[in-house]
Write a protein that holds these residues in place. Sequence first.
Motif, mmCIF file in Angstrom:
data_model
loop_
_atom_site.group_PDB
_atom_site.id
_atom_site.type_symbol
_atom_site.label_atom_id
_atom_site.label_comp_id
_atom_site.label_asym_id
_atom_site.label_seq_id
_atom_site.Cartn_x
_atom_site.Cartn_y
_atom_site.Cartn_z
ATOM 1 N N HIS A 84 48.959 59.182 30.222
ATOM 2 C CA HIS A 84 47.936 59.889 30.801
ATOM 3 C C HIS A 84 47.166 58.867 31.539
ATOM 4 O O HIS A 84 47.775 58.016 32.406
ATOM 5 C CB HIS A 84 47.019 60.507 29.483
ATOM 6 N N ALA A 85 45.828 58.473 31.450
ATOM 7 C CA ALA A 85 45.078 57.587 31.983
ATOM 8 C C ALA A 85 45.171 56.185 31.637
ATOM 9 O O ALA A 85 44.546 55.175 32.270
ATOM 10 C CB ALA A 85 43.528 58.071 32.227
ATOM 11 N N ASP A 86 45.812 56.130 30.479
ATOM 12 C CA ASP A 86 45.793 54.553 29.939
ATOM 13 C C ASP A 86 47.161 53.777 30.487
ATOM 14 O O ASP A 86 48.241 54.473 30.457
ATOM 15 C CB ASP A 86 45.742 54.660 28.546
ATOM 16 N N ILE A 87 46.957 52.480 30.805
ATOM 17 C CA ILE A 87 48.342 51.828 31.061
ATOM 18 C C ILE A 87 48.294 50.922 29.943
ATOM 19 O O ILE A 87 47.362 50.012 29.367
ATOM 20 C CB ILE A 87 48.124 50.849 32.177
ATOM 21 N N TYR A 88 49.486 50.766 29.242
ATOM 22 C CA TYR A 88 49.947 49.673 28.274
ATOM 23 C C TYR A 88 50.788 48.556 28.884
ATOM 24 O O TYR A 88 51.894 49.139 29.616
ATOM 25 C CB TYR A 88 50.417 50.585 27.062
ATOM 26 N N GLU A 108 61.965 34.962 20.980
ATOM 27 C CA GLU A 108 61.712 33.661 21.091
ATOM 28 C C GLU A 108 60.268 33.728 21.729
ATOM 29 O O GLU A 108 59.659 32.460 22.090
ATOM 30 C CB GLU A 108 62.572 33.021 22.077
ATOM 31 N N CYS A 109 59.506 34.867 21.773
ATOM 32 C CA CYS A 109 58.376 34.890 22.516
ATOM 33 C C CYS A 109 57.288 35.436 21.526
ATOM 34 O O CYS A 109 57.671 36.242 20.420
ATOM 35 C CB CYS A 109 58.279 35.624 23.542
ATOM 36 N N THR A 110 56.001 35.335 21.947
ATOM 37 C CA THR A 110 54.977 35.926 21.230
ATOM 38 C C THR A 110 54.383 36.971 22.234
ATOM 39 O O THR A 110 54.266 36.623 23.532
ATOM 40 C CB THR A 110 53.621 34.956 20.731
ATOM 41 N N ALA A 111 54.147 38.174 21.677
ATOM 42 C CA ALA A 111 53.708 39.412 22.444
ATOM 43 C C ALA A 111 52.321 39.339 22.626
ATOM 44 O O ALA A 111 51.753 39.200 21.645
ATOM 45 C CB ALA A 111 54.725 40.507 21.892
ATOM 46 N N LEU A 112 51.784 39.850 23.818
ATOM 47 C CA LEU A 112 50.380 40.004 23.799
ATOM 48 C C LEU A 112 50.412 41.667 24.353
ATOM 49 O O LEU A 112 50.878 41.750 25.647
ATOM 50 C CB LEU A 112 49.988 38.995 24.820
ATOM 51 N N LEU A 113 49.873 42.576 23.733
ATOM 52 C CA LEU A 113 49.673 44.019 24.129
ATOM 53 C C LEU A 113 48.383 44.133 24.719
ATOM 54 O O LEU A 113 47.299 43.674 24.342
ATOM 55 C CB LEU A 113 49.858 44.973 23.066
ATOM 56 N N PHE A 114 48.536 44.730 25.794
ATOM 57 C CA PHE A 114 47.136 45.143 26.730
ATOM 58 C C PHE A 114 46.985 46.645 26.945
ATOM 59 O O PHE A 114 48.006 47.356 27.304
ATOM 60 C CB PHE A 114 47.102 44.445 28.148
ATOM 61 N N LYS A 115 45.929 46.971 26.719
ATOM 62 C CA LYS A 115 45.655 48.519 26.971
ATOM 63 C C LYS A 115 44.423 48.491 28.323
ATOM 64 O O LYS A 115 43.506 47.795 27.849
ATOM 65 C CB LYS A 115 45.089 49.334 25.745
ATOM 66 N N ASN A 116 44.789 49.070 29.207
ATOM 67 C CA ASN A 116 43.893 49.202 30.507
ATOM 68 C C ASN A 116 43.367 47.641 30.756
ATOM 69 O O ASN A 116 42.174 47.377 31.052
ATOM 70 C CB ASN A 116 42.763 50.053 30.157
ATOM 71 N N ARG A 117 44.411 46.801 30.761
ATOM 72 C CA ARG A 117 44.149 45.302 30.843
ATOM 73 C C ARG A 117 43.101 44.459 30.040
ATOM 74 O O ARG A 117 42.768 43.538 30.201
ATOM 75 C CB ARG A 117 43.562 45.017 32.315
ATOM 76 N N LEU A 118 43.079 45.034 28.775
ATOM 77 C CA LEU A 118 42.128 44.453 27.800
ATOM 78 C C LEU A 118 43.269 43.804 26.431
ATOM 79 O O LEU A 118 43.715 44.972 25.937
ATOM 80 C CB LEU A 118 41.234 45.269 27.237
ATOM 81 N N LEU A 119 43.172 42.869 25.961
ATOM 82 C CA LEU A 119 44.069 42.566 24.931
ATOM 83 C C LEU A 119 43.664 43.347 23.431
ATOM 84 O O LEU A 119 42.656 43.333 23.196
ATOM 85 C CB LEU A 119 43.816 40.962 24.517
ATOM 86 N N ILE A 120 44.786 44.116 23.092
ATOM 87 C CA ILE A 120 44.556 44.916 21.677
ATOM 88 C C ILE A 120 45.656 44.223 20.679
ATOM 89 O O ILE A 120 45.147 44.768 19.656
ATOM 90 C CB ILE A 120 44.725 46.254 22.068
ATOM 91 N N GLN A 131 55.902 49.812 20.739
ATOM 92 C CA GLN A 131 57.025 50.554 20.661
ATOM 93 C C GLN A 131 56.669 51.944 19.963
ATOM 94 O O GLN A 131 57.104 52.861 20.502
ATOM 95 C CB GLN A 131 58.021 50.063 19.601
ATOM 96 N N SER A 132 55.877 51.944 19.253
ATOM 97 C CA SER A 132 55.384 53.260 18.652
ATOM 98 C C SER A 132 54.424 54.173 19.685
ATOM 99 O O SER A 132 54.827 55.395 20.210
ATOM 100 C CB SER A 132 54.230 53.109 17.525
ATOM 101 N N LEU A 133 53.752 53.344 20.727
ATOM 102 C CA LEU A 133 52.893 54.136 21.694
ATOM 103 C C LEU A 133 53.891 54.694 22.650
ATOM 104 O O LEU A 133 53.638 55.739 23.083
ATOM 105 C CB LEU A 133 51.816 53.173 22.267
ATOM 106 N N SER A 134 54.972 53.819 23.282
ATOM 107 C CA SER A 134 55.613 54.292 24.303
ATOM 108 C C SER A 134 56.714 55.233 23.814
ATOM 109 O O SER A 134 57.072 56.198 24.510
ATOM 110 C CB SER A 134 56.464 52.974 24.803
ATOM 111 N N ALA A 135 57.052 55.291 22.390
ATOM 112 C CA ALA A 135 58.078 56.510 22.010
ATOM 113 C C ALA A 135 57.076 57.791 21.983
ATOM 114 O O ALA A 135 57.534 58.920 22.002
ATOM 115 C CB ALA A 135 58.480 55.928 20.656
ATOM 116 N N ASN A 136 55.823 57.700 21.825
ATOM 117 C CA ASN A 136 55.145 58.714 21.760
ATOM 118 C C ASN A 136 54.301 59.180 22.958
ATOM 119 O O ASN A 136 53.460 60.269 23.285
ATOM 120 C CB ASN A 136 53.967 58.788 20.689
ATOM 121 N N ALA A 137 54.590 58.497 23.891
ATOM 122 C CA ALA A 137 54.166 58.753 25.288
ATOM 123 C C ALA A 137 54.657 59.920 25.988
ATOM 124 O O ALA A 137 55.553 60.536 25.742
ATOM 125 C CB ALA A 137 54.326 57.540 26.356
#
Length: 138
Positions: A84-88, A108-120, A131-137
């Motif tokens: 919708h209006a949110d960018i992940y 081999e990486c550490t992941a950083l997840l952002f919602k609307n450009r803010l670290l969550i 993975q959960s959010l993208s599967a339910n998008a």
Amino acid sequence: MPAVIYKLVSNKLVWMTAGLLLYILLTLAALHWYPDNVEQMNWADREVFNAKVIRQYSAQGSIQQQQVLDRLGSPDITAAFNDHADIYQVLYYRTHRRTPDGITTADECTALLFKNRLLIAIGDTAVSRYQSLSANAH
């Protein structure tokens, strides 16, 4: 004769102390005015740098995506979607090498997840939430 020797030793001590203080001041100045540049680091130094910086982050803070990009540079892997209006967006920065094959993989990486450009979220939590959010998008 002993007074001359005492004066020479005393002068050496003064010069050595002054030299040591100058060295410390120059080192501190270099560290302050010349911050680490991730673009010029070799892969091993960059992994250590990435891990050190990411450990300082908190998902409860107000860390903006641009702040992370400015500090860590381009991510090794990235993925994104709109809901919708949110960018992940999840940014992966390599923090530990598993296989010396020249290929960087997500494990081999550490992941950083952002919602609307803010670290969550950070680390495994970031991966599972993404993975959960993208599967339910929608």
